[in-house]
Design a protein around this motif. Sequence first.
Motif, PDB file in Angstrom:
ATOM      1  N   THR A 132       0.860  -1.187   0.000  1.00 15.82           N
ATOM      2  CA  THR A 132       0.000   0.000   0.000  1.00 15.82           C
ATOM      3  C   THR A 132       0.894   1.234   0.000  1.00 15.82           C
ATOM      4  O   THR A 132       1.706   1.404   0.916  1.00 15.82           O
ATOM      5  N   VAL A 133       0.772   2.047  -1.036  1.00 16.11           N
ATOM      6  CA  VAL A 133       1.531   3.298  -1.142  1.00 16.11           C
ATOM      7  C   VAL A 133       0.509   4.419  -1.280  1.00 16.11           C
ATOM      8  O   VAL A 133      -0.002   4.684  -2.372  1.00 16.11           O
ATOM      9  N   GLU A 134       0.184   5.049  -0.171  1.00 14.71           N
ATOM     10  CA  GLU A 134      -0.888   6.040  -0.162  1.00 14.71           C
ATOM     11  C   GLU A 134      -0.584   7.232  -1.061  1.00 14.71           C
ATOM     12  O   GLU A 134      -1.486   7.803  -1.673  1.00 14.71           O
ATOM     13  N   LYS A 135       0.677   7.617  -1.155  1.00 14.47           N
ATOM     14  CA  LYS A 135       1.054   8.783  -1.951  1.00 14.47           C
ATOM     15  C   LYS A 135       0.651   8.626  -3.412  1.00 14.47           C
ATOM     16  O   LYS A 135       0.270   9.587  -4.079  1.00 14.47           O
ATOM     17  N   TYR A 136       0.738   7.402  -3.922  1.00  8.82           N
ATOM     18  CA  TYR A 136       0.425   7.136  -5.327  1.00  8.82           C
ATOM     19  C   TYR A 136      -0.911   6.413  -5.499  1.00  8.82           C
ATOM     20  O   TYR A 136      -1.240   5.984  -6.618  1.00  8.82           O
ATOM     21  N   GLY A 137      -1.667   6.264  -4.422  1.00  8.19           N
ATOM     22  CA  GLY A 137      -2.966   5.613  -4.514  1.00  8.19           C
ATOM     23  C   GLY A 137      -2.883   4.147  -4.897  1.00  8.19           C
ATOM     24  O   GLY A 137      -3.815   3.601  -5.489  1.00  8.19           O
ATOM     25  N   ALA A 138      -1.782   3.509  -4.563  1.00  6.78           N
ATOM     26  CA  ALA A 138      -1.583   2.103  -4.916  1.00  6.78           C
ATOM     27  C   ALA A 138      -1.920   1.212  -3.732  1.00  6.78           C
ATOM     28  O   ALA A 138      -1.463   1.444  -2.609  1.00  6.78           O
ATOM     29  N   ASP A 139      -2.729   0.189  -3.973  1.00  9.29           N
ATOM     30  CA  ASP A 139      -3.098  -0.777  -2.942  1.00  9.29           C
ATOM     31  C   ASP A 139      -3.440  -2.091  -3.633  1.00  9.29           C
ATOM     32  O   ASP A 139      -4.561  -2.298  -4.079  1.00  9.29           O
ATOM     33  N   GLY A 140      -2.446  -2.956  -3.738  1.00  9.84           N
ATOM     34  CA  GLY A 140      -2.674  -4.217  -4.437  1.00  9.84           C
ATOM     35  C   GLY A 140      -1.398  -5.041  -4.532  1.00  9.84           C
ATOM     36  O   GLY A 140      -0.441  -4.832  -3.772  1.00  9.84           O
ATOM     37  N   ASP A 141      -1.378  -5.974  -5.465  1.00 11.08           N
ATOM     38  CA  ASP A 141      -0.264  -6.919  -5.613  1.00 11.08           C
ATOM     39  C   ASP A 141       0.762  -6.411  -6.625  1.00 11.08           C
ATOM     40  O   ASP A 141       0.401  -5.896  -7.682  1.00 11.08           O
ATOM     41  N   VAL A 142       2.033  -6.591  -6.277  1.00  9.61           N
ATOM     42  CA  VAL A 142       3.128  -6.193  -7.160  1.00  9.61           C
ATOM     43  C   VAL A 142       3.224  -7.199  -8.300  1.00  9.61           C
ATOM     44  O   VAL A 142       3.380  -8.400  -8.080  1.00  9.61           O
ATOM     45  N   GLU A 143       3.119  -6.701  -9.528  1.00  5.59           N
ATOM     46  CA  GLU A 143       3.183  -7.572 -10.699  1.00  5.59           C
ATOM     47  C   GLU A 143       4.556  -7.530 -11.374  1.00  5.59           C
ATOM     48  O   GLU A 143       4.976  -8.510 -11.981  1.00  5.59           O
ATOM     49  N   GLU A 144       5.229  -6.405 -11.268  1.00  2.00           N
ATOM     50  CA  GLU A 144       6.500  -6.263 -11.981  1.00  2.00           C
ATOM     51  C   GLU A 144       7.375  -5.232 -11.274  1.00  2.00           C
ATOM     52  O   GLU A 144       6.896  -4.204 -10.805  1.00  2.00           O
ATOM     53  N   ILE A 145       8.666  -5.540 -11.172  1.00  3.17           N
ATOM     54  CA  ILE A 145       9.644  -4.597 -10.632  1.00  3.17           C
ATOM     55  C   ILE A 145      10.760  -4.464 -11.654  1.00  3.17           C
ATOM     56  O   ILE A 145      11.432  -5.446 -11.964  1.00  3.17           O
ATOM     57  N   ASN A 146      10.925  -3.279 -12.191  1.00  6.36           N
ATOM     58  CA  ASN A 146      12.038  -3.052 -13.107  1.00  6.36           C
ATOM     59  C   ASN A 146      12.858  -1.864 -12.639  1.00  6.36           C
ATOM     60  O   ASN A 146      12.668  -1.349 -11.543  1.00  6.36           O
ATOM     61  N   LEU A 147      13.751  -1.426 -13.481  1.00  5.10           N
ATOM     62  CA  LEU A 147      14.710  -0.408 -13.066  1.00  5.10           C
ATOM     63  C   LEU A 147      14.052   0.928 -12.790  1.00  5.10           C
ATOM     64  O   LEU A 147      14.478   1.659 -11.886  1.00  5.10           O
ATOM     65  N   ALA A 148      13.024   1.264 -13.497  1.00  9.02           N
ATOM     66  CA  ALA A 148      12.414   2.595 -13.374  1.00  9.02           C
ATOM     67  C   ALA A 148      11.122   2.589 -12.567  1.00  9.02           C
ATOM     68  O   ALA A 148      10.849   3.528 -11.824  1.00  9.02           O
ATOM     69  N   THR A 149      10.317   1.541 -12.703  1.00  8.57           N
ATOM     70  CA  THR A 149       8.987   1.548 -12.085  1.00  8.57           C
ATOM     71  C   THR A 149       8.642   0.216 -11.431  1.00  8.57           C
ATOM     72  O   THR A 149       9.240  -0.823 -11.736  1.00  8.57           O
ATOM     73  N   VAL A 150       7.663   0.296 -10.533  1.00  7.57           N
ATOM     74  CA  VAL A 150       7.053  -0.887  -9.922  1.00  7.57           C
ATOM     75  C   VAL A 150       5.586  -0.887 -10.332  1.00  7.57           C
ATOM     76  O   VAL A 150       4.865   0.086 -10.114  1.00  7.57           O
ATOM     77  N   LYS A 151       5.141  -1.979 -10.944  1.00  2.92           N
ATOM     78  CA  LYS A 151       3.764  -2.075 -11.427  1.00  2.92           C
ATOM     79  C   LYS A 151       2.920  -2.807 -10.395  1.00  2.92           C
ATOM     80  O   LYS A 151       3.246  -3.925  -9.993  1.00  2.92           O
TER      81      LYS A 151
END
Length: 416
Positions: free
Chosen positions: A213-232
């Motif tokens: 859960t990352v409140e700053k970005y409104g993210a609340d769910g399962d991590v699908e991908e982690i790469n060099l620039a972003t986390v999906k």
Amino acid sequence: MKLYDIAEPILKNLEVSPTLSLYINLVVNLIILGIIAYILDYVFKKILIVCLAVVAIRTKSSFDDFLVANKTAKYMAHLVPLYYISKKVPLVLDKFVYWESLFTKLVKFNIIILSILILRSILNALRDYLKLQPKYKDKPIDSYVQVIMITMWIYAFISFILILFDTTKTTLLTTFGSVSAVIILIFRDTILGFVASIQVTVNDMVRIGDWITVEKYGADGDVEEINLATVKVRNFDNTTSTIPTYSLISDSFRNWRGMINSDGRRIKRHILIKGGSVRFLKDEELEHLKRIQFISTYIDKRKQDIDKFNSSNQIDKSLSINGRNLTNLGLFRKYIQQYILSHPGINKDMLLMVRYLQPTEKGIPLEIYCFSKDKKWENYEYIMADIFDHVIASIKYFDLELFELQPAKNQDDFTL
């Protein structure tokens, strides 16, 4: 007669001028070189693709299947004609020194790029293979691949400059040192992402499949991908949030992995009791409440202890406030605790308590703190709802009142 000398005697017999003869011979030689290179590329591509496909079929491992899918054999086949061209360029362009140097550099550029593509296809195949392995399923394999590829492209870029300007590595590094501030400014996000990706991996902060859960970005769910620039992140409402990798080490976020790996999911919720409804209980009221099975034994034991204390200390019981007494809120708290202990959805081996929080202008908060056995979201919500359904319905049996705002006659005012 040599292969690349076919046109020269024919042009002499036709009495073509030496200058024109030189250029016509060059064109013919380039055409011959191109045809041979194309044939070599076609033949070796067929051979390598067929051989790799046969190996992939006969082996149990799926890694070679991914090599086929990522066209590794096709890229490797291109090396043969490039190598052939690099060896024949001095022969074809022996009378064109400038063009020979330029063409040689061009071939070297192509060899470097092709080598990078071959490495990329192998790494992609390895990435796809590792993602199927349970041991590496939750690891940020994409980040590792991207770090290696960035390193290789940097090396390729340096090689391009060294070949293009015929300079040395020492001179190049000195020049890079002078413009390092500009480079850092241009590639700031990439550098930050690179550092963050390493820290996230080394410290095991986030894995593929983690619920964050990352409140700053409104993210609340399962991590699908982690790469060099972003986390999906796939949110629970089926939307997708993309978070900068660097934000995982610069900002606060919540990872629910510990809860998922534990033996229960925490229930921490309270109800508000009206302070004015709390009072001491009389003996006849206690007799009536003893009919509630969960606290019947408790009332008998506590009443004996209280009567013994009051008697030994000669307490004047003409006023209920004197000495020790049972209250409706205290019995209600004990009842809720016994009810939760008997609930089949609660883990009894983990912390369990019913407690008071700091009283507020809205009443006395009575908090339930325990852990459900089932951690699945919908089942967890059902267990918690089931508990609070019973708690709210039980309040009236103890002559307590639940706090709620009551609309006043004036619509702008509210009273309790």
